[in-house]
Design a protein around this motif. Structure first.
Motif, short mmCIF file in Angstrom:
data_model
loop_
_atom_site.label_atom_id
_atom_site.label_comp_id
_atom_site.label_asym_id
_atom_site.label_seq_id
_atom_site.Cartn_x
_atom_site.Cartn_y
_atom_site.Cartn_z
N ALA A 98 0.79 -1.26 0.18
CA ALA A 98 0.09 0.03 -0.07
C ALA A 98 0.68 1.21 -0.10
CB ALA A 98 -0.83 0.13 1.18
N LEU A 99 2.17 1.04 -0.10
CA LEU A 99 3.31 2.40 -0.21
C LEU A 99 3.05 2.93 -1.37
CD1 LEU A 99 5.17 3.77 1.65
CD2 LEU A 99 6.82 2.28 0.49
N ARG A 100 2.70 4.39 -1.17
CA ARG A 100 2.62 5.25 -2.40
C ARG A 100 3.77 6.32 -2.53
NH1 ARG A 100 -2.72 4.60 -3.93
NH2 ARG A 100 -4.01 3.60 -2.38
N VAL A 101 3.85 6.62 -3.56
CA VAL A 101 5.11 7.37 -3.87
C VAL A 101 5.16 8.62 -3.42
CG1 VAL A 101 5.97 8.67 -6.07
CG2 VAL A 101 5.00 6.62 -6.49
N ARG A 102 4.08 9.44 -2.88
CA ARG A 102 4.23 10.57 -2.30
C ARG A 102 4.94 10.28 -0.81
NH1 ARG A 102 -0.52 11.50 0.94
NH2 ARG A 102 -2.37 9.91 0.07
N ARG A 103 4.74 9.32 -0.23
CA ARG A 103 5.20 8.78 0.96
C ARG A 103 6.68 8.25 1.02
NH1 ARG A 103 -0.52 6.67 1.69
NH2 ARG A 103 -1.66 8.40 2.83
N VAL A 104 7.43 8.53 0.03
CA VAL A 104 8.60 8.14 0.10
C VAL A 104 9.42 9.61 -0.03
CG1 VAL A 104 10.71 7.08 -1.03
CG2 VAL A 104 8.43 5.99 -1.23
N ASP A 105 10.27 9.96 0.98
CA ASP A 105 11.22 11.10 1.11
C ASP A 105 12.34 10.73 1.17
OD1 ASP A 105 12.33 13.46 1.83
OD2 ASP A 105 11.08 13.67 3.82
N PHE A 106 12.82 10.92 -0.18
CA PHE A 106 14.23 10.65 -0.60
C PHE A 106 15.41 11.59 0.12
CE2 PHE A 106 11.80 8.72 -4.16
CZ PHE A 106 12.29 7.41 -4.04
N LEU A 107 14.89 12.83 0.17
CA LEU A 107 15.90 13.79 0.77
C LEU A 107 16.31 13.41 2.33
CD1 LEU A 107 17.37 16.47 0.44
CD2 LEU A 107 15.44 17.54 1.31
N ARG A 108 15.31 13.30 3.11
CA ARG A 108 15.42 12.88 4.61
C ARG A 108 15.47 11.15 4.79
NH1 ARG A 108 11.07 13.47 7.44
NH2 ARG A 108 12.10 13.51 9.22
N LYS A 109 15.52 10.44 3.58
CA LYS A 109 15.70 8.93 3.75
C LYS A 109 14.46 8.38 4.72
CE LYS A 109 20.32 8.60 2.14
NZ LYS A 109 20.61 10.31 2.22
N ARG A 110 13.32 8.74 4.55
CA ARG A 110 12.04 8.30 5.44
C ARG A 110 11.10 7.74 4.59
NH1 ARG A 110 15.73 9.01 8.37
NH2 ARG A 110 15.90 10.19 10.24
N LEU A 111 10.38 6.69 5.22
CA LEU A 111 9.04 6.28 4.68
C LEU A 111 8.00 6.47 5.44
CD1 LEU A 111 10.17 2.65 3.42
CD2 LEU A 111 10.02 4.95 1.87
N THR A 112 6.90 7.21 5.03
CA THR A 112 5.56 7.11 5.87
C THR A 112 4.64 6.22 5.64
OG1 THR A 112 6.05 9.62 5.94
CG2 THR A 112 3.70 8.86 6.58
#
Length: 315
Positions: A98-112
């Motif tokens: 269910a992980l969506r593209v907008r929930r990937v923070d490549f700058l901070r290296k975080r997944l929501t």
């Protein structure tokens, strides 16, 4: 319906082969329905309350080494990043699906992690994670590039992980088409995708993470639950803690000895509430050592009178 009827139904489910977890879940749903009937005034009380339920015996979790994870990921081919992501973040498979593209923070290296996908009667149902709370997990640097490739050409609300055809990942199909062949090729029999979640916890603890950090990463309801499931992983941590405490105690003892011998001589001769002191010469008596007790002064005896004719008689 009576309490005995519900107890008989629960026992029948167990004898028919249902797992303890399945029986408990079925009882919970039924009990909630009966609670609604009580509130609606249809029945006087809930007959499912305090019905004996089978205990869930938790099996020993299986952990993979980093080398085994890499072997499995290589064997999974194009889905190697799925294996690595599960093994390093501890996501449940439904959360990954269910992980969506907008929930990937490549700058901070975080997944929501805010959604989970569950297959019900052949249909994917999207809802909140198991604890109904979103969380943020770290994204390993090694997965930034593979996930960036997954994002190419997609909209922010599109699913990140999909099949080659662009459809959502379904656990049953993924196990049959990707997981099982990869496990066989890597020579790791008997492992399941959920073992990658256990592996993530093991790798985190081995890297120095404490229970609270592991709890946040895995999305457990409490750190107590994390310790209950992975208590064996923290044995080495407890041993290290005991060793550090012993070292600190030894260092403190050595410091106390050093401070004692660094004091002036008069201070070093004190012991507790008793002070050892030297008593100087008194009259013609030789020097003696005495004890000066707190609150009591040492009195000097005056020299005894000596007759004129006796002078020089004492030696």
């Amino acid at each position: 319906m009576t309490h005995a009827d519900v107890a008989t139904w629960v026992a029948r489910l167990r004898t028919q082969g249902s797992a303890p977890g399945t029986v408990r879940q079925a009882h919970r749903v039924f009990s909630l329905l009966l609670d609604l009937a009580v509130r609606d005034g249809r029945i006087p009380r809930n007959p499912a309350e305090r019905v004996p339920l089978p205990r869930i015996v938790r099996g020993e979790p299986r952990f993979l080494t980093r080398d085994q994870v890499e072997m499995l990921a290589d064997a999974a081919g194009e889905d190697g990043d799925v294996v690595r992501l599960l093994a390093t973040t501890g996501l449940r498979f439904g959360e990954l699906a269910a992980l969506r593209v907008r929930r990937v923070d490549f700058l901070r290296k975080r997944l929501t992690i805010a959604e989970s996908a569950t297959e019900v009667a052949g249909e994917l149902v999207f809802g909140t994670p198991k604890t109904h709370e979103q969380r943020i997990v770290p994204l390993p640097a090694e997965l930034v590039e593979p996930l960036a490739l997954r994002c190419e050409g997609k909209q922010p609300d599109d699913l990140l992980m999909t099949t080659p055809a662009g459809t959502p990942l379904r656990l049953r199909n993924w196990r049959r088409m990707v997981w099982n062949p990869a496990v066989e090729a890597a020579g790791l029999s008997g492992i399941t995708p959920h073992d990658l979640r256990h592996t993530a916890a093991s790798l985190a603890v081995a890297s120095g993470a404490h229970a609270k950090s592991v709890q946040r990463m895995l999305g457990h309801a409490s750190a107590a639950m994390t310790l209950d499931v992975y208590s064996g992983l923290f044995d080495d941590d407890l041993s290290d803690l005991a060793a550090r405490m012993d070292a600190a105690a030894q260092e403190a003892a050595e410091n106390r000895v050093g401070v004692l011998w660094a004091r002036p001589q008069a201070d070093r001769m004190q012991s507790g509430n008793v002070q050892v002191s030297a008593v100087g010469p008194v009259g013609l008596e030789p020097t003696t050592r005495g004890l000066k007790m707190p609150g009591h002064a040492v009195r000097h005896r005056p020299p005894m009178p000596v007759a004129a004719g006796q002078r020089g008689a004492r030696t």
